[in-house]
Design a protein around this motif. Structure first.
Motif, short mmCIF file in Angstrom:
data_model
loop_
_atom_site.label_atom_id
_atom_site.label_comp_id
_atom_site.label_asym_id
_atom_site.label_seq_id
_atom_site.Cartn_x
_atom_site.Cartn_y
_atom_site.Cartn_z
N ARG A 184 0.84 -1.10 0.19
CA ARG A 184 -0.09 -0.09 0.05
C ARG A 184 0.81 1.23 0.18
NH1 ARG A 184 -1.47 -3.28 4.20
NH2 ARG A 184 -3.65 -4.45 3.83
N TYR A 185 0.68 1.98 -0.92
CA TYR A 185 1.25 3.40 -1.04
C TYR A 185 0.32 4.52 -0.95
CZ TYR A 185 5.69 1.20 -2.41
OH TYR A 185 6.78 0.48 -2.47
N ALA A 186 0.42 5.64 -0.12
CA ALA A 186 -0.33 6.68 -0.34
C ALA A 186 0.35 7.89 0.20
CB ALA A 186 -1.76 6.69 0.63
N TYR A 187 0.35 8.94 -0.26
CA TYR A 187 0.88 10.29 0.09
C TYR A 187 0.01 11.53 0.43
CZ TYR A 187 4.99 7.47 -1.59
OH TYR A 187 5.96 6.51 -1.70
N TYR A 188 0.45 12.37 1.36
CA TYR A 188 -0.39 13.61 1.60
C TYR A 188 0.58 14.67 0.96
CZ TYR A 188 1.76 13.69 5.88
OH TYR A 188 2.67 13.74 7.13
#
Length: 562
Positions: free
Chosen positions: A520-524
């Motif tokens: 899982r990859y997520a960036y803000y």
């Protein structure tokens, strides 16, 4: 005419070439062992930086000084570095056990030691990315110092302007300045920097610290003083790389030490064979999501949970954070403070000791006859250090017959990144990582998707992301090329390709972990480098980072624990 036009280089190509030259040059200088940034050996770096004109360094190519850029750099370098002629980059060579006091920059966790009036040692434990980061910042700082020199020295003998003499008196006169004296000094400094009185007054307090309220004046004075000595007296500033650093770099010494400590702890606690979920994130969001509803029940009953997270993110509410930490330590959290030199601290959560019904994650209430997972949360890595740490952690523990393969079920990466469409606080979900300056690309199946985080009051973008060699080298031309081309790039960060390279090697090539490991990859978005006034140098996210951070954290935990 058209034939020639076709072969003209675009700004994006020039910029890309400048980045390549900088990295080749930095590697060459590192192998050489020393160089003089403002001498012939540093010329290629300076020229490339001036061609590139990175967004973070604002007006580096103009005559006037770049205030936001100086502040950004000074916050990431040790206090007092502007006074030092000799800067020595070292490995972890035992200074922690000496009388030297460790100086840790406010915005970068690295140990630095002031050896004497002229020398600063900076400990490099995070690999090449850290060296690139420091050398780029120092090159920028020294270019700015020579701008100051050009405005204060009026002849070959080194005669200086009245403005400089007045600034010198204000800085060397050690007593606290009155408001009137400060404003007089700001007037002279504004002339030296080619800035207005208002511009300097606006940033004055941002530079100030409790111990050094006149820090802006001090920085300008020392930058100018060393530039004068460099040009007039030929006393060049020198950057050296210690023999031990040159010998150790690339050998994963710190990463191996870090990973072994963690695996030994997991073994001691009887967790080594349990299902493990790796999460790279900050060291508060997972803990707060799991324990805040229980530890702060009264507050959580009255307020929306995101308001509780916001309260916890404020440094004024330390007592609330302490309550959550206390509850976590009572119910299955193990904290490992780093001693390896990686500066990556760890939290391990044994979910068998945590009653998940006390969380507000709306998990499946039915009792499942499965082994309770272990959550392994690591603080942010820095650039290439992401490969070193994850690569070492995913290796089996022990030797020969005693070798234990870790049961890694998923690896989740949450981080900050620059966004190319949208603004600060928006969320990016990558489908591939592209490594800048190479043809390397890492497509993967992301367990997180746009629909998982949609309709929460935050914009969500999906697409490729570029892993850059350093955020301080990005400029609009390159970013526009990636954004407008078929690469379909939505943002940029520094670790993604490094993490994915290690994960693919361990799961698909070496067979160290399950080949079907979930990622899982997520960036803000911490900034939008394509928007003037929204770059990293324009300041932090403030509370606008709270919602995206916790939306991502909650979704990761829901997927792991469901």
């Amino acid at each position: 005419m058209n034939k020639f036009k076709k072969h003209e280089r675009t700004r994006a190509q020039e910029s890309s070439n400048a980045i390549e030259r900088m990295y080749i040059t930095m590697r060459h200088l590192f192998n050489r062992g020393f160089y003089k940034p403002m001498g012939i050996s540093g010329e290629t770096l300076r020229e490339a930086l001036l061609v590139l004109r990175p967004e973070i360094y604002g007006s580096i190519a103009d005559e006037k000084a770049e205030l936001e850029g100086i502040l950004y750099v000074i916050d990431r370098l040790p206090r007092g570095i502007e006074e030092c002629r000799f800067i020595n980059l070292t490995s972890d060579e035992g200074y922690a056990n000496s009388h030297f006091e460790a100086i840790i920059p406010p915005k970068r966790r690295r140990n630095c030691y002031r050896i004497d009036n002229e020398q600063m040692n900076i400990e490099i434990t995070r690999g090449r990315s850290e060296i690139y980061d420091i050398l780029t910042h120092l090159t920028f700082l020294f270019v700015e110092s020579h701008k100051i020199f050009k405005r204060i020295v009026i002849d070959d003998k080194g005669t200086t302007t009245r403005d400089w003499i007045k600034l010198k008196v204000a800085v060397l006169n050690k007593k606290k300045l009155t408001k009137q004296e400060r404003e007089i000094a700001i007037t002279h400094t504004a002339n030296i920097l080619g800035r207005t009185f208002k511009e300097l007054s606006d940033v004055y307090n941002v530079f100030a610290t409790k111990k050094h309220p006149e820090r802006l004046l001090e920085i300008v004075y020392w930058l100018g003083k060393l530039a004068i000595e460099e040009v007039v007296n030929n006393n060049k500033r020198t950057i050296t790389f210690s023999p031990v650093l040159r010998e150790r770099l690339g050998h994963h010494i710190h990463g191996e030490r870090w990973a072994d400590t963690i695996k030994e702890t997991l073994k001691k606690e009887g967790l080594l064979s349990r299902p493990i979920h790796v999460i790279s994130a900050n060291l508060h969001s997972v803990m707060n999501v799991l324990y805040a509803p229980q530890a702060l029940k009264t507050l959580a009953d009255k307020k929306d949970i995101f308001e509780v997270y916001e309260a916890l993110s404020s440094s004024e509410n330390e007592s609330l954070s302490n309550k959550v930490t206390q509850k976590a330590l009572q119910q299955g959290m193990i904290y490992i403070k780093d001693t390896s030199g990686t500066n990556i601290n760890i939290q391990i959560f044994d979910t068998a000791k945590l009653d998940l019904s006390h969380t507000d994650l709306e998990l499946d209430k039915s009792e499942k006859n499965i082994e309770k997972p272990v959550l392994f949360v690591m603080d942010y890595a820095f650039g290439e250090q992401a490969y070193e740490t994850i690569d070492e952690f995913l290796k089996p523990f022990g030797e020969g017959k005693d070798k234990t393969h870790l049961n890694i079920e998923s690896i989740s990466i949450m981080g900050k990144a620059g966004i190319l469409e949208g603004g600060k606080g928006d969320i990016m979900i990558p489908s591939a990582h592209i490594f800048e300056g190479t043809a390397d690309n890492y497509p993967f199946k992301n367990e997180l998707s746009k629909k998982d985080l949609d309709n929460q009051g935050v914009e969500i973008f999906e697409g490729s992301m570029i892993t850059v060699l350093g955020t301080s080298l990005q400029n609009k031309d390159i970013l526009k090329f990636f954004y407008n081309s078929t690469w379909n790039v939505i943002g940029l960060e520094m670790e993604g390709a490094h993490y994915q390279k290690a994960i693919q090697a361990a799961s698909k090539v070496r067979g160290s972990i399950n080949p079907g490991v979930k990622v899982r990859y997520a960036y803000y978005a911490s900034d939008n480098p394509l928007e003037t006034g929204s770059t990293l140098a324009s300041g932090g996210l403030g509370t606008s980072g709270v919602k995206p951070t916790y939306l991502i954290t909650r979704k990761i935990l829901q997927q792991i624990l469901s």
